[in-house]
Design a protein around this motif. Structure first.
Motif, PDB file in Angstrom:
ATOM      1  N   SER A  92      35.023  38.654  45.559  1.00 10.83           N
ATOM      2  CA  SER A  92      35.208  38.354  44.143  1.00 10.83           C
ATOM      3  C   SER A  92      36.451  37.494  43.949  1.00 10.83           C
ATOM      4  O   SER A  92      37.381  37.525  44.741  1.00 10.83           O
ATOM      5  N   GLN A  93      36.427  36.747  42.883  1.00 14.19           N
ATOM      6  CA  GLN A  93      37.566  35.889  42.564  1.00 14.19           C
ATOM      7  C   GLN A  93      38.540  36.709  41.726  1.00 14.19           C
ATOM      8  O   GLN A  93      38.786  36.391  40.580  1.00 14.19           O
ATOM      9  N   THR A  94      39.029  37.801  42.313  1.00 15.42           N
ATOM     10  CA  THR A  94      39.861  38.668  41.483  1.00 15.42           C
ATOM     11  C   THR A  94      41.282  38.147  41.417  1.00 15.42           C
ATOM     12  O   THR A  94      41.773  37.499  42.340  1.00 15.42           O
ATOM     13  N   TYR A 115      45.298  39.103  41.106  1.00 16.79           N
ATOM     14  CA  TYR A 115      46.177  40.212  41.476  1.00 16.79           C
ATOM     15  C   TYR A 115      47.353  40.242  40.515  1.00 16.79           C
ATOM     16  O   TYR A 115      47.676  39.219  39.935  1.00 16.79           O
ATOM     17  N   GLN A 122      45.682  44.110  41.390  1.00 15.04           N
ATOM     18  CA  GLN A 122      44.505  44.917  41.074  1.00 15.04           C
ATOM     19  C   GLN A 122      44.930  46.375  41.193  1.00 15.04           C
ATOM     20  O   GLN A 122      45.762  46.711  42.041  1.00 15.04           O
ATOM     21  N   TYR A 166      36.597  47.394  34.911  1.00 22.04           N
ATOM     22  CA  TYR A 166      36.632  48.156  36.175  1.00 22.04           C
ATOM     23  C   TYR A 166      35.297  48.106  36.905  1.00 22.04           C
ATOM     24  O   TYR A 166      34.263  47.728  36.341  1.00 22.04           O
ATOM     25  N   HIS A 167      35.353  48.517  38.170  1.00 19.35           N
ATOM     26  CA  HIS A 167      34.146  48.750  38.973  1.00 19.35           C
ATOM     27  C   HIS A 167      34.355  50.065  39.722  1.00 19.35           C
ATOM     28  O   HIS A 167      35.484  50.392  40.074  1.00 19.35           O
ATOM     29  N   ILE A 220      36.172  43.145  47.212  1.00 17.04           N
ATOM     30  CA  ILE A 220      37.524  42.585  47.322  1.00 17.04           C
ATOM     31  C   ILE A 220      37.496  41.228  48.031  1.00 17.04           C
ATOM     32  O   ILE A 220      38.192  40.288  47.647  1.00 17.04           O
ATOM     33  N   GLU A 263      40.365  48.482  39.044  1.00 20.96           N
ATOM     34  CA  GLU A 263      40.435  47.978  37.666  1.00 20.96           C
ATOM     35  C   GLU A 263      41.474  46.897  37.485  1.00 20.96           C
ATOM     36  O   GLU A 263      42.369  46.711  38.312  1.00 20.96           O
ATOM     37  N   GLU A 264      41.327  46.189  36.400  1.00 23.89           N
ATOM     38  CA  GLU A 264      42.258  45.122  36.022  1.00 23.89           C
ATOM     39  C   GLU A 264      43.643  45.694  35.785  1.00 23.89           C
ATOM     40  O   GLU A 264      43.779  46.794  35.257  1.00 23.89           O
ATOM     41  N   ARG A 266      45.112  40.641  48.434  1.00 21.74           N
ATOM     42  CA  ARG A 266      43.877  41.102  49.044  1.00 21.74           C
ATOM     43  C   ARG A 266      44.139  42.093  50.189  1.00 21.74           C
ATOM     44  O   ARG A 266      43.446  43.097  50.339  1.00 21.74           O
TER      45      ARG A 266
END
Ligand SMILES: Nc1ncnc2c1ncn2[C@@H]1O[C@H](COP(=O)(O)OP(=O)(O)OP(=O)(O)O)[C@@H](O)[C@H]1O
Ligand SMILES: [Mg+2]
Length: 426
Positions: free
Chosen positions: A139-141, A143, A145, A123-124, A136, A190-191, A164
């Motif tokens: 970052s290479q997040t 989904y 998220q 998490y952040h 958002i 968080e993930e 996103r």
């Protein structure tokens, strides 16, 4: 003994029921209670005080020489009711304000879990929109998220963003539109965890602890876990996915480090701890903590407790929790929530309710009221979730069938319930 229960939902109705069964209890006050607790009679009596009127609740406890107070809902815990009662020398079940941060601040609980290496999603935490937006956008997040208001939002503060754009909308809702007010001053991203959810309830005095049977909630409004999230549409226990092996991991990896961690940090955790878990191929991780019992799981977990509930609570304040019996029935329980049509969005209240006489006593199953009120002697609907109907059985199948048998007999205009509660456990 004279006890006070604080709250007004089906959970508190179930707490009243469990307290009233105890031979050592003479009177159960419930503040404010609901239509169902008002109808219980016998030992149980509603008190017209809100759960957030802390000073008035303390005066009531002092004036009536109460022996024990049990906090059902989270708001008074966040406001520090346990600290207030303890300072006045009144016995109370619940965590202090500092310990209740495990629920009232997700930023705190995530950092706590990280410090103590308790398994949970990465998490952040963000304190403003620009920082969250940069995260958002850059970052290479992957989904989905999960985006959460850190503070208490009555179960509504979680967004599962599929892309996103949805993530940015959630950030705008929280920081700019402030839809949850101060509760959204801090935001956790968080993930997404895969697996199945289950919850484990713990009763603890800060060191010693006892475990209730694991339960599984059904949060979505529709059959097959579809549609919006709700406060919970039904539950069953024991949750079969929490095998003895999983439970052992939960104790070693979550419960023990949580209790020792809180004690080491100077805020020993006392009262009920709700551990919300995601279990993926037998590996548990923590989705959230709640600082009290959950609703609707309480409505299955308490009826499965065979030994004296109040004796256990008293032992937890006396430091003898390891010496009291804490036995469970070798049975299953299911609870089905009946809601007002339209819930969790707009719904109407004030609908007359019909419950056949044969089901008004608790012998044939347990009808716990949530959103009901009495209007000139007639029981009417007064909330989104109206009843939680619990039945026990030798098997899960039997408990489900019994609960639905009662559910079908209760009627009011627009009544809605899921038809697949417990199916996951069969
Ligand atoms: N990291 C995650 N991965 C997958 N699903 C999640 C995650 N976090 C939360 N959820 C889903 O969102 C629900 C609500 O999240 P959470 O329990 O953190 O919020 P809450 O508002 O504190 O809920 P409650 O009212 O039960 O206390 C969870 O029960 C779960 O279904
Ligand atoms: Mg919570």
């Amino acid at each position: 003994m004279k006890v006070l229960i604080i709250g007004s939902g089906a959970r508190e109705h179930a707490l009243c029921w469990a307290a009233a069964r105890s031979e050592r209890v003479k009177t159960v006050f419930v503040a404010p209670g609901n239509g169902g607790t008002g109808l219980m009679g016998g030992k149980v009596q509603n008190v017209p005080l809100k759960a957030t009127e802390l000073d008035e609740l303390l005066h009531f406890a002092e004036d009536n020489a109460l022996d024990l107070t049990i906090v059902g809902s989270e708001q008074p815990l966040e406001l520090g009711i346990v600290d207030l009662f303890r300072r006045a020398g009144k016995k109370i079940i619940g965590p202090t304000q500092a310990a209740a941060r495990l629920e009232s601040s997700k930023a705190f609980s995530k950092a706590f879990m990280k410090r103590h290496e308790i398994p949970t999603a990465g998490y952040h935490v963000f304190r403003d929109a620009p920082a969250a937006t940069i995260f958002i956008e850059q970052s290479q997040t992957f989904y989905p998220q999960v985006i959460k208001a850190s503070g208490l939002c009555a179960g509504k503060g979680v967004f599962i963003a599929l892309n996103r754009e949805e993530a940015l909308t959630a950030i705008k809702n929280l920081f700019e539109d402030r839809i949850f007010g101060d509760a959204g001053d801090e935001v956790v991203i968080e993930e997404f965890l895969h697996g199945q959810e289950a919850s484990v309830f713990v009763l603890t005095d800060g060191i010693r602890y006892r475990l209730f049977l694991p339960a599984q909630d059904h949060k979505r409004i529709g059959d097959g876990d579809t549609g919006k999230n709700t406060g919970g549409m039904g539950a069953y226990a024991p949750a079969t996915l929490v095998t003895p092996e999983v439970m052992r991991k939960v104790e070693e990896l979550v419960i023990k480090p949580t209790l020792t961690g809180m004690a080491e940090e100077g805020s020993p955790y006392t009262g009920f701890l709700y551990v919300g878990l995601m279990i993926d191929r037998g590996e548990p991780s923590v989705v959230e903590y709640n600082a009290r019992l959950g609703d609707p799981e309480t409505q299955v977990v308490l009826p499965l407790l065979k030994s004296d509930f109040i004796a256990a609570l008293q032992a937890s304040v006396d430091g003898t929790l390891d010496q009291v019996p804490f036995e469970m029935h070798q049975k299953s329980a299911a609870t089905v929530v009946i809601a007002s049509g339209g819930y969790p969005d707009h719904y109407e209240t004030g609908k007359s309710i019909i419950i056949p006489d044969e089901f008004t006593s608790m012998d044939n199953g347990m009808i716990f009221h949530a959103g009901t009120a009495s209007d000139r002697g007639q029981l009417v609907t007064a909330g989104g979730r109206v009843f939680s109907v619990t039945a026990l059985g030798e098997t899960l199948r039997e408990s489900i069938d019994r609960a639905y048998h009662i559910v079908e007999k209760i009627s009011f205009d627009g009544a809605y319930y899921r038809t697949d509660i417990g199916a996951k456990g069969l």
